[in-house]
Design a protein around this motif. Structure first.
Motif, mmCIF file in Angstrom:
data_model
loop_
_atom_site.group_PDB
_atom_site.id
_atom_site.type_symbol
_atom_site.label_atom_id
_atom_site.label_comp_id
_atom_site.label_asym_id
_atom_site.label_seq_id
_atom_site.Cartn_x
_atom_site.Cartn_y
_atom_site.Cartn_z
ATOM 1 N N TYR A 1 0.827 -1.206 0.000
ATOM 2 C CA TYR A 1 0.000 0.000 0.000
ATOM 3 C C TYR A 1 0.860 1.254 0.000
ATOM 4 O O TYR A 1 0.494 2.260 -0.621
ATOM 5 C CB TYR A 1 -0.926 -0.013 1.221
ATOM 6 N N ASP A 2 2.011 1.210 0.685
ATOM 7 C CA ASP A 2 2.892 2.373 0.692
ATOM 8 C C ASP A 2 3.391 2.689 -0.708
ATOM 9 O O ASP A 2 3.455 3.858 -1.111
ATOM 10 C CB ASP A 2 4.066 2.156 1.641
ATOM 11 N N GLN A 3 3.698 1.647 -1.491
ATOM 12 C CA GLN A 3 4.157 1.876 -2.859
ATOM 13 C C GLN A 3 3.029 2.392 -3.733
ATOM 14 O O GLN A 3 3.252 3.248 -4.613
ATOM 15 C CB GLN A 3 4.743 0.581 -3.439
ATOM 16 N N MET A 4 1.815 1.914 -3.527
ATOM 17 C CA MET A 4 0.676 2.420 -4.286
ATOM 18 C C MET A 4 0.480 3.917 -4.038
ATOM 19 O O MET A 4 0.211 4.684 -4.968
ATOM 20 C CB MET A 4 -0.588 1.648 -3.916
ATOM 21 N N VAL A 5 0.625 4.329 -2.784
ATOM 22 C CA VAL A 5 0.474 5.757 -2.464
ATOM 23 C C VAL A 5 1.557 6.563 -3.166
ATOM 24 O O VAL A 5 1.288 7.623 -3.764
ATOM 25 C CB VAL A 5 0.534 5.980 -0.945
ATOM 26 N N ARG A 6 2.802 6.062 -3.118
ATOM 27 C CA ARG A 6 3.896 6.785 -3.783
ATOM 28 C C ARG A 6 3.616 6.927 -5.279
ATOM 29 O O ARG A 6 3.833 7.990 -5.867
ATOM 30 C CB ARG A 6 5.216 6.045 -3.566
ATOM 31 N N GLU A 7 3.145 5.863 -5.891
ATOM 32 C CA GLU A 7 2.920 5.903 -7.339
ATOM 33 C C GLU A 7 1.737 6.781 -7.700
ATOM 34 O O GLU A 7 1.764 7.492 -8.711
ATOM 35 C CB GLU A 7 2.723 4.474 -7.857
ATOM 36 N N MET A 8 0.691 6.769 -6.894
ATOM 37 C CA MET A 8 -0.465 7.624 -7.195
ATOM 38 C C MET A 8 -0.110 9.096 -7.108
ATOM 39 O O MET A 8 -0.613 9.917 -7.876
ATOM 40 C CB MET A 8 -1.624 7.292 -6.253
ATOM 41 N N LEU A 9 0.772 9.450 -6.182
ATOM 42 C CA LEU A 9 1.104 10.860 -5.987
ATOM 43 C C LEU A 9 2.320 11.298 -6.794
ATOM 44 O O LEU A 9 2.437 12.487 -7.122
ATOM 45 C CB LEU A 9 1.360 11.134 -4.508
ATOM 46 N N ALA A 10 3.238 10.363 -7.125
ATOM 47 C CA ALA A 10 4.498 10.835 -7.719
ATOM 48 C C ALA A 10 5.135 9.796 -8.638
ATOM 49 O O ALA A 10 6.363 9.719 -8.704
ATOM 50 C CB ALA A 10 5.467 11.201 -6.603
ATOM 51 N N ALA A 11 4.338 9.020 -9.381
ATOM 52 C CA ALA A 11 4.931 8.033 -10.293
ATOM 53 C C ALA A 11 5.808 8.703 -11.338
ATOM 54 O O ALA A 11 6.792 8.124 -11.804
ATOM 55 C CB ALA A 11 3.830 7.210 -10.964
ATOM 56 N N ASP A 12 5.471 9.929 -11.718
ATOM 57 C CA ASP A 12 6.262 10.631 -12.727
ATOM 58 C C ASP A 12 7.655 10.987 -12.219
ATOM 59 O O ASP A 12 8.551 11.263 -13.027
ATOM 60 C CB ASP A 12 5.544 11.904 -13.167
ATOM 61 N N THR B 1 10.130 18.909 -9.308
ATOM 62 C CA THR B 1 10.436 19.533 -8.021
ATOM 63 C C THR B 1 10.705 18.526 -6.909
ATOM 64 O O THR B 1 11.378 18.847 -5.930
ATOM 65 C CB THR B 1 9.273 20.426 -7.574
ATOM 66 N N GLY B 2 10.180 17.321 -7.038
ATOM 67 C CA GLY B 2 10.329 16.340 -5.973
ATOM 68 C C GLY B 2 9.387 16.563 -4.805
ATOM 69 O O GLY B 2 9.430 15.817 -3.808
ATOM 70 N N ARG B 3 8.503 17.544 -4.926
ATOM 71 C CA ARG B 3 7.601 17.858 -3.809
ATOM 72 C C ARG B 3 6.641 16.703 -3.528
ATOM 73 O O ARG B 3 6.418 16.323 -2.379
ATOM 74 C CB ARG B 3 6.811 19.131 -4.111
ATOM 75 N N ARG B 4 6.055 16.171 -4.575
ATOM 76 C CA ARG B 4 5.050 15.125 -4.357
ATOM 77 C C ARG B 4 5.692 13.826 -3.880
ATOM 78 O O ARG B 4 5.067 13.067 -3.143
ATOM 79 C CB ARG B 4 4.251 14.921 -5.643
ATOM 80 N N THR B 5 6.932 13.571 -4.317
ATOM 81 C CA THR B 5 7.637 12.410 -3.776
ATOM 82 C C THR B 5 7.868 12.567 -2.280
ATOM 83 O O THR B 5 7.665 11.620 -1.500
ATOM 84 C CB THR B 5 8.978 12.225 -4.497
ATOM 85 N N ALA B 6 8.280 13.765 -1.875
ATOM 86 C CA ALA B 6 8.490 14.018 -0.449
ATOM 87 C C ALA B 6 7.190 13.858 0.328
ATOM 88 O O ALA B 6 7.179 13.285 1.432
ATOM 89 C CB ALA B 6 9.071 15.422 -0.259
ATOM 90 N N LEU B 7 6.077 14.352 -0.227
ATOM 91 C CA LEU B 7 4.785 14.212 0.453
ATOM 92 C C LEU B 7 4.389 12.746 0.558
ATOM 93 O O LEU B 7 3.947 12.287 1.632
ATOM 94 C CB LEU B 7 3.715 14.992 -0.314
ATOM 95 N N ALA B 8 4.553 11.988 -0.530
ATOM 96 C CA ALA B 8 4.173 10.567 -0.507
ATOM 97 C C ALA B 8 5.007 9.801 0.515
ATOM 98 O O ALA B 8 4.482 8.966 1.269
ATOM 99 C CB ALA B 8 4.344 9.963 -1.898
ATOM 100 N N ASN B 9 6.311 10.090 0.550
ATOM 101 C CA ASN B 9 7.171 9.416 1.535
ATOM 102 C C ASN B 9 6.768 9.763 2.956
ATOM 103 O O ASN B 9 6.832 8.918 3.859
ATOM 104 C CB ASN B 9 8.630 9.785 1.289
ATOM 105 N N TRP B 10 6.360 11.007 3.161
ATOM 106 C CA TRP B 10 5.910 11.404 4.496
ATOM 107 C C TRP B 10 4.592 10.697 4.862
ATOM 108 O O TRP B 10 4.416 10.241 5.991
ATOM 109 C CB TRP B 10 5.713 12.918 4.551
ATOM 110 N N ILE B 11 3.683 10.595 3.896
ATOM 111 C CA ILE B 11 2.393 9.964 4.175
ATOM 112 C C ILE B 11 2.584 8.511 4.607
ATOM 113 O O ILE B 11 1.923 8.032 5.529
ATOM 114 C CB ILE B 11 1.475 10.052 2.933
ATOM 115 N N VAL B 12 3.494 7.778 3.936
ATOM 116 C CA VAL B 12 3.669 6.357 4.248
ATOM 117 C C VAL B 12 4.833 6.102 5.194
ATOM 118 O O VAL B 12 5.246 4.950 5.385
ATOM 119 C CB VAL B 12 3.851 5.541 2.948
#
Length: 897
Positions: A51-62, A599-610
């Motif tokens: 589930y943590d990987q799914m969250v990362r991909e939904m928010l920052a797969a790009d 920017t890496g912003r969404r990756t940082a947010l996804a990592n924080w969420i999970v």
């Protein structure tokens, strides 16, 4: 069981779709690609992706998988809310859905003021928004040969494309909206991305992400670059095959001309060229009544009144068109009367009509200040009015108007009220098409139309042979153009790959020069084709003059147009050759390019969420999973874990479930397994009437029994199909239109559901509400029973299933066969054995039903006319079909116990 959790994400997806329609009544994102996110969810759940990987991909797969087309589909979670006309609407929903879906946190009210219940400030809201400020959507083509389509909001997009998120404006600032007003920004200090401090876990540092070339220059992906070259080769092959057909046509035209020349002079001159007598009539209409088989209306208010065809709706090009194509050469006579409504009062007709954007046209304009008769043409949706085709005349509103035209090849002769007005050579090549009548910005009544085919004279055959020879010459040039285009594509791909390799190739400059030279040769080939066509037009015009008996000094009014096009073509070719002689490194890129970094912003947010230290994410996920299994969540307000939400019924249980999820690599299948193998899950929903627990805990808060609940809408339909062995388990693919509910056997998960377009059967059983669907509503209403009784699908499946079980039990004696049939039917439909009383009732039903059917007193049971599979002619089998149908309508069929 895992499917229920999957449908939760489907529900979130449908909510996003609803919001897009509510704000603009249009789809926000390409309708052709939105289902790819759904397929990604299904595949991820099936392979037990963490589930943590799914969250990362939904928010920052790009950012984490920028060239993986399968993973990039996950960014549909963000793209679904896209709104072209108001970016703030998009970001507003993005912030709210992200916080609710993953954190159980409602941030909506913080847009205008500090949260009323939770310790979250208005600034916290805009810090959270800043994670998404730079991002946008785009659609990357996957293949060059698939073409484009027009989307209502995205414009032209690839038919075979991947819609994805990317950071478009890297330095986009975030400002606080004073009182939530996007027209009143506090620009004293830009707001940086961060998370609410009250959540207790600090955000890691945000790092920009360098993207590989294929991510910011998608046309350089190996598959797409290869498809560009394949498309160019296909174009060469197609053009070569067409050349063969044109050469054969030219050979046939020459043979026909040779045979005609051998005919005696007397036979050739027996029917003068301009005579229209004894010619075949293609269409004759006095408009006294409708000829439905001859005309079809494209638009406008066309009516038959008082023996005339009247169009009095003042609109743009109100048009009716013939159902058949008209002869290539023809004489047409159109008589009509212009009426007073309108401004231009343009009344005319089209021939060579392909559609409303491609045709040859003749019309009269009866304006208040100016009147004229004109010839023009429409090509590629554009209207072109050559000056040579405009003739000023005097016309009056209400007067009868007679327009006659003779069309031979490129020649067009026009007469108005018996007076010759225009001899015209059509500047655009002729096409096979239909005949249309139209009225533009005016009103008119049509009195008569006659179209006659002109028989071919020797001159006509010479013209056709010349046109066929011209077509061969042009096609040879087009093959040459296609070959140069292939060389250009190959050179540009090689040059771009060399330039953008890491490090750049040493020969990148020389390869760029070759690409530039190859591209300029394409321009030369295109100019050569235009010059050849212009020269052919002049040759056809000269031949037409000779046939008309005009000397070399005679100048038809439209010759200046042909000569002008010829001069322009010569000038263009000279310029192209001059440019081809130059040497530089400029050429057209293979496709659009985008920022090289994210920017890496969404990756940082996804990592924080999970982050395992974040207490909310795993609890929210575990709460949703528990809800799908037990029918009631541990925290009933599944989208709100704040102070204004509901308190958990079993907080320690929720903590344990969340820990179990995290400690097992966020495996949702592991958590499903733990739940369904538990004693609590396996409890019976039945309870004795005198059980003390009924008094102590009537709401079953402490789970002393299982909860009975109604099946979800999709499960009801799928169980009907599955019980009959007809459910199609094919995975993936695009949305299925709701109208196909009775014809497709696919899983109900794949049907399109929007407020404007949803299947009625699923809607009756409380399919996801596109308005708010973190938790579905559940109802029990009479319409549900009626849907199972009268819908085609349950009726048809009851017949399939009855015949299957009947075949399986046929070898037993009559009485035993019926009992075995009933037992098997209960097991297949209701997942249990019948009680003694139920068995007796069913036996009585079968006997009585068969007797009534045999005596023809009962002809059908429930909607017999709507199913594709007809009822059995065998009365006993027909009674069994009806019994199965009754079991589908049983409460136990739609109830999970």
């Amino acid at each position: 069981h895992g499917e229920r959790w999957g449908r939760h994400w489907m529900d979130v997806w449908r909510y996003s779709d609803w919001y897009g329609r509510r704000a603009s009544n249009e789809m926000r994102y390409s309708q052709r690609h939105i289902w790819k996110w759904r397929n990604w969810i299904i595949e991820s759940l099936n392979e037990d992706k963490g589930y943590d990987q799914m969250v990362r991909e939904m928010l920052a797969a790009d950012e984490i998988a920028p060239t993986d087309t399968q993973t990039l589909r996950a960014t549909g979670f963000l793209g679904r809310n896209w709104y072209k006309f108001d970016r703030n609407v998009w970001l507003f929903e993005t912030v709210e859905q992200t916080s609710q879906a993953f954190l159980g946190l409602t941030l909506r009210c913080c847009r205008c003021h500090d949260h009323k219940y939770d310790p979250i400030s208005q600034v916290d809201y805009y810090r959270f928004r800043a994670f998404f400020e730079p991002h946008d959507v785009r659609t990357d083509p996957l293949s060059a040969g698939s073409g484009v389509i027009k989307d209502q909001t995205l414009g032209e997009i690839p038919v075979d494309g991947l819609s994805r998120i990317y950071d478009k404006t890297l330095d986009a600032p975030t400002w606080l909206f004073e009182r939530g007003n996007d027209r009143s920004l506090d620009k004293s200090q830009p707001i940086s991305p961060d998370v609410p401090e009250t959540l207790g876990v600090a955000l890691s540092e945000v790092h920009a992400v360098s993207l590989p070339t294929a991510a910011w220059y998608p046309a350089l992906q190996s598959g797409y670059a290869q498809s560009l070259m394949d498309a160019a080769r296909t174009q060469i092959a197609t053009a070569t095959a067409q050349l063969g057909k044109l050469q054969e046509a030219a050979k046939n035209a020459t043979a026909i001309l040779d045979r005609a020349v051998a005919v005696s002079e007397s036979e050739q001159t027996s029917n003068p060229e301009n005579s229209t007598s004894n010619e075949r009539v293609f269409l004759q209409d006095d408009f006294s009544s409708s000829q439905a088989n001859a005309w079809k209306t494209l638009n406008g208010d066309w009516k038959y009144e008082a023996g005339h065809l009247v169009q009095n709706s003042v609109t743009s090009f109100a048009t009716i068109v013939t159902t058949k194509k008209h002869p290539r050469d023809f004489y047409a006579r159109v008589r009509y009367r212009t009426l007073s409504p309108g401004g231009y009062r343009s009344v005319g007709f089209s021939f060579d009509f392909v559609d409303k954007g491609n045709s040859q046209d003749v019309y009269t304009s009866t304006g208040d200040t100016r009147q004229s008769i004109q010839a023009f043409h429409r090509t590629g949706g554009k209207q072109v009015y050559p000056q040579a085709g405009i003739v000023p005349v005097k016309l009056n509103v209400g007067d009868e108007t007679l327009v006659e035209v003779t069309v031979r090849g490129p020649l067009l002769n026009i007469s108005l009220n018996g007076e010759q007005k225009l001899e015209y050579v059509m500047p655009e090549a002729r096409r096979d098409g239909q005949f249309a009548l139209w009225v533009h910005n005016g009103a008119a009544e049509f009195l008569e139309l006659k179209i006659q085919e002109l028989r071919e004279s020797l001159d006509d055959l010479r013209r056709k042979q010349l046109e066929a020879v011209h077509a061969v010459a042009v096609q040879k040039k087009r093959i040459s153009l296609a070959e140069r285009q292939l060389e250009s594509v190959q050179a540009r791909v090689t040059a771009e790959q060399a330039q953008h390799s890491q490090p750049a190739a040493s020969n990148a400059t020389s390869l760029a020069e070759l690409a530039s030279a190859a591209e300029r040769q394409v321009a030369v080939a295109q100019a050569e084709i235009e010059l050849l066509i212009a020269e052919q037009q002049r040759e056809l015009l000269a031949a037409a003059r000779n046939r008309a008996g005009q000397g070399d000094d005679a100048k038809p009014s439209d010759e200046s147009t042909v000569e002008k096009k010829l001069a322009e073509a010569k000038k263009k070719l000279a310029a192209a050759k001059e440019a081809a002689a130059l040497t530089d490194t400029k050429y057209e890129p293979l496709g659009p390019t985008y920022p090289k970094t994210s920017t890496g912003r969404r990756t940082a947010l996804a990592n924080w969420i999970v982050d395992p230290r974040n207490p909310r994410t795993a609890r929210v996920a575990a709460n949703h999973i528990w809800l799908r299994h037990f029918g009631e969540a541990i925290v009933p307000s599944v989208e709100n874990f704040g102070l204004n939400g509901k308190q958990p019924s079993h907080p320690k249980l929720l903590d344990w479930l969340a820990s179990e999820l995290v400690e097992n690599d966020w495996s949702m299948k592991h958590l499903h397994r733990q739940i369904v193998l538990s004693r609590t899950y396996r409890l019976s929903s039945a309870a004795a009437e005198n059980s003390p627990n009924r008094q102590t805990d009537p709401e079953n808060r402490y789970l002393w029994r299982a909860n009975s609940r109604r099946m979800e809408a999709e499960v009801v339909r799928d169980c009907v199909l599955a019980s009959a062995g007809k459910l199609d388990l094919t995975q993936g693919g695009p949305d299925i239109p709701p109208a196909e509910d009775a014809t497709t056997l696919r899983r109900s998960l794949y049907f399109r559901i929007t407020p404007d377009d949803r299947m009625k059967f699923l809607e009756l059983f409380d399919v996801a509400n596109p308005n708010a669907c973190y938790r579905r509503s559940e109802s029990v209403v009479p319409q549900q029973a009626l849907a199972l009784t009268n819908s085609a699908l349950p009726l048809e499946m009851s017949r399939h299933l009855a015949r299957q079980i009947h075949k399986e039990t046929l070898e037993n004696d009559s009485n035993m066969a019926e009992r075995e049939f009933i037992a098997a039917a209960f097991e297949r439909v209701l997942s249990r054995q019948p009680s003694t009383s139920e068995m007796e009732l069913c036996l009585q039903f079968l006997e009585r039903q068969a007797r009534l059917l045999e005596s023809s007193k009962l002809t059908a049971f429930g909607g017999a006319s709507v199913a594709k599979l007809p009822p059995s002619s065998n009365h006993e089998l027909r009674a069994k079909e009806n019994l199965i149908h009754i079991l589908y309508c049983h409460n136990d069929f739609v109830t999970i116990r």
